[in-house]
Design an enzyme around this catalytic site. Structure first.
Site, PDB file in Angstrom:
ATOM      1  N   GLY A  31      -3.529 -13.206  -5.848  1.00  0.00           N
ATOM      2  CA  GLY A  31      -4.710 -13.129  -6.700  1.00  0.00           C
ATOM      3  C   GLY A  31      -5.994 -13.489  -5.967  1.00  0.00           C
ATOM      4  N   THR A  32      -5.921 -14.512  -5.137  1.00  0.00           N
ATOM      5  CA  THR A  32      -7.125 -14.962  -4.421  1.00  0.00           C
ATOM      6  C   THR A  32      -7.642 -13.854  -3.503  1.00  0.00           C
ATOM      7  OG1 THR A  32      -6.350 -17.241  -4.504  1.00  0.00           O
ATOM      8  CG2 THR A  32      -8.016 -16.715  -2.827  1.00  0.00           C
TER       9      THR A  32
ATOM     10  N   GLN B  98      -3.474 -14.046 -15.031  1.00  0.00           N
ATOM     11  CA  GLN B  98      -2.768 -14.788 -16.084  1.00  0.00           C
ATOM     12  C   GLN B  98      -2.265 -13.893 -17.213  1.00  0.00           C
ATOM     13  OE1 GLN B  98      -1.865 -18.033 -16.378  1.00  0.00           O
ATOM     14  NE2 GLN B  98      -2.772 -18.719 -14.453  1.00  0.00           N
TER      15      GLN B  98
ATOM     16  N   HIS C 155       3.403 -14.392  -8.255  1.00  0.00           N
ATOM     17  CA  HIS C 155       4.069 -15.682  -8.504  1.00  0.00           C
ATOM     18  C   HIS C 155       3.755 -16.297  -9.870  1.00  0.00           C
ATOM     19  CE1 HIS C 155       0.947 -18.891  -7.746  1.00  0.00           C
ATOM     20  NE2 HIS C 155       0.324 -17.874  -7.188  1.00  0.00           N
TER      21      HIS C 155
ATOM     22  N   CYS D 216      -6.325 -26.318  -9.500  1.00  0.00           N
ATOM     23  CA  CYS D 216      -7.301 -26.423  -8.424  1.00  0.00           C
ATOM     24  C   CYS D 216      -8.224 -27.605  -8.615  1.00  0.00           C
ATOM     25  CB  CYS D 216      -8.125 -25.146  -8.344  1.00  0.00           C
ATOM     26  SG  CYS D 216      -7.086 -23.713  -8.385  1.00  0.00           S
TER      27      CYS D 216
ATOM     28  N   THR E 163       1.115  -5.082   8.361  1.00  0.00           N
ATOM     29  CA  THR E 163       2.460  -4.626   7.992  1.00  0.00           C
ATOM     30  C   THR E 163       2.781  -5.102   6.586  1.00  0.00           C
ATOM     31  OG1 THR E 163       3.119  -4.657  10.298  1.00  0.00           O
ATOM     32  CG2 THR E 163       4.899  -4.728   8.666  1.00  0.00           C
TER      33      THR E 163
ATOM     34  N   ASN F 183      -7.335 -19.100 -17.100  1.00  0.00           N
ATOM     35  CA  ASN F 183      -6.149 -19.821 -16.631  1.00  0.00           C
ATOM     36  C   ASN F 183      -6.054 -21.245 -17.169  1.00  0.00           C
ATOM     37  OD1 ASN F 183      -8.462 -19.604 -14.740  1.00  0.00           O
ATOM     38  ND2 ASN F 183      -7.436 -21.281 -13.708  1.00  0.00           N
TER      39      ASN F 183
ATOM     40  N   SER G 256      -1.167 -10.992  -9.490  1.00  0.00           N
ATOM     41  CA  SER G 256      -0.421 -11.863  -8.580  1.00  0.00           C
ATOM     42  C   SER G 256       1.028 -11.949  -9.032  1.00  0.00           C
ATOM     43  CB  SER G 256      -1.052 -13.257  -8.564  1.00  0.00           C
ATOM     44  OG  SER G 256      -0.331 -14.102  -7.705  1.00  0.00           O
TER      45      SER G 256
END
Ligand SMILES: *Cc1c(COP(=O)(O)O)cnc(C)c1O
Length: 401
Positions: free
Chosen positions: A70-71, A178, A200, A325, A236, A150, A198
């Site tokens: 996501g970042t 999210q 994860h 964060c 890659t 989030n 994202s």
């Protein structure tokens, strides 16, 4: 671990996801760009994954760019859209409650000559569509408004904002990390140009994500090199990660049952926590349908979030204060400040986030544990009701009210 209620920070990788990833580390280890059989197998797997993810958001496969998460997707979207369209103007619109990956990128763009409007939100965290319209300037080139927050789970009116942007020819980016697989997303109907995802946060592996780039959206190149990912993002391909990401999407897309289950558990958790004296909910009302099905954010008067978190951890419960964060620093959460919370109140806040693996036992155990912890901390705390009264008065005087 008795209860894991920090799924907004990260989720357990689904064992079925791990299983489909494994061969791409061992026997199917080819480079997706190689022309031999081993490479072609890897390339086919990446192609299939791209199609699965595209289908989940009503996009075309070649509109999906795989990234490290996501970042990175937020960074590519904002920087590359801003720099590539600098000739048209230098104004960007975003909100005060974005993820740091968007906010800090905007601050960086300000140092590069861009002008950024950070829109206010209301006390439930909603962006006002009319305020968005008023913020538009002839030189506006880009807008970034997250799909769901989030920290407090508020779902923003991105369809409305998307159609305004399309009408004005402004690039519209949304961070859907999210909301993805929890709230329906249709990139075409919602007029989205760029969207960050994202793996994860949805039971996929860490370090894998995607950026949706609508055909015809002008972007610069972040990573120069071998020309992978339509030359936008060389390197890659992370084949196991990409395969795992697609499997996580496929599982979530297959059934919507898990959303109803999470919603039920969220409401059970919410009512349990709100029965604790001196507690209040942050973000949109659960009944509004405009809150993430897995998010509860509650403030408790006269207790510190960090103290609650430590005691919960000792009891085997994982939660978050504000957001992952803001946890390492003791700075108040920018989201809680944006919804109008006083600094001192913002510290007594916990974010609890569920997943489709969350059980009723976990929810009930957490409510019981927290009940006792809040009571104990309040007894120990000098911030009891008497002293806090004086504290309130001092605070108000300082602010000249
Ligand atoms: C977690 C999160 C991100 C960052 O994603 P990573 O894959 O961890 O880099 C960005 N935006 C939101 C809203 C998030 O919740």
């Amino acid at each position: 671990m008795k209860a894991y209620l920090d799924n907004g920070a990260t989720t357990m990788v689904d064992p079925d996801v791990v299983e489909v990833m494994m061969p791409y580390f061992s026997i199917k280890y080819g480079n997706a760009g190689s022309l031999h059989g081993l490479g072609k197998d890897a390339g086919d797997a990446v192609r299939k994954a791209r199609a699965t993810i595209a289908e989940a958001i009503n996009a075309d496969p070649d509109e999906i760019i795989f990234t490290s998460g996501g970042t990175e997707s937020d960074n590519i979207a904002l920087k590359e859209a801003a720099f590539a369209n600098q000739g048209k103007g230098n104004h960007i619109i975003t909100t005060k409650i974005e993820h740091p990956a968007v906010l800090e990128t905007c601050r960086f763009l300000e140092t590069m000559g861009f002008s950024v409007t950070y829109l206010d939100v209301d006390k439930e965290g909603f962006v006002d569509v009319e305020a968005f319209r008023r913020a538009l300037r002839p030189e506006t080139i880009l807008a970034s408004v997250m799909h769901a927050n989030n920290e407090i789970g508020t779902i923003e009116p991105i369809s409305e904002i998307g159609s305004i942007c399309r009408e004005k020819g402004i690039i519209f980016h949304t961070d859907a990390v999210q909301s993805f697989t929890k709230v329906p997303i249709d990139t075409k109907a919602m007029n989205i140009d760029l969207m960050s995802l994202s793996a994860h946060k949805i039971h996929g592996p860490k370090g894998t994500g995607a950026l949706f780039v609508r055909k015809g959206t002008k972007l610069g190149t972040l990573m120069h090199g071998g020309g992978q990912e339509k030359r936008l993002r060389s390197g890659t391909e992370n084949v196991p990660g990409i395969v795992g990401f697609a499997k996580a999407v496929e599982i979530a897309a297959k059934s919507h049952e898990h959303i109803a289950r999470m919603t039920g558990l969220r409401d059970r958790l919410g009512s349990g926590l709100l029965a604790i004296p001196g507690s209040s909910l942050n973000g949109a009302e659960p009944e509004s349908g405009k809150r993430l099905c897995n998010n509860i954010n509650v403030s408790f008067k006269y207790v510190e979030g960090e103290a609650m978190l430590v005691h919960l951890d000792l009891a085997g419960v994982a939660v978050s204060t504000g957001s992952a964060c803001s946890q390492k620093s003791l700075k108040p959460s920018h989201v809680l400040l944006a919804i109008g919370m006083a600094r001192k109140d913002s510290h007594g806040t916990l974010r609890l986030t569920l997943s489709r693996f969350t059980t009723e036992e976990e929810v009930d155990y957490t409510v019981e544990a927290l009940k006792g912890i809040v009571e104990k901390l309040r007894e120990m705390s000098p911030l009891n009701k008497e002293t806090i009264k004086g504290y309130d008065d001092i605070d108000l005087k300082k602010r000249g009210r």
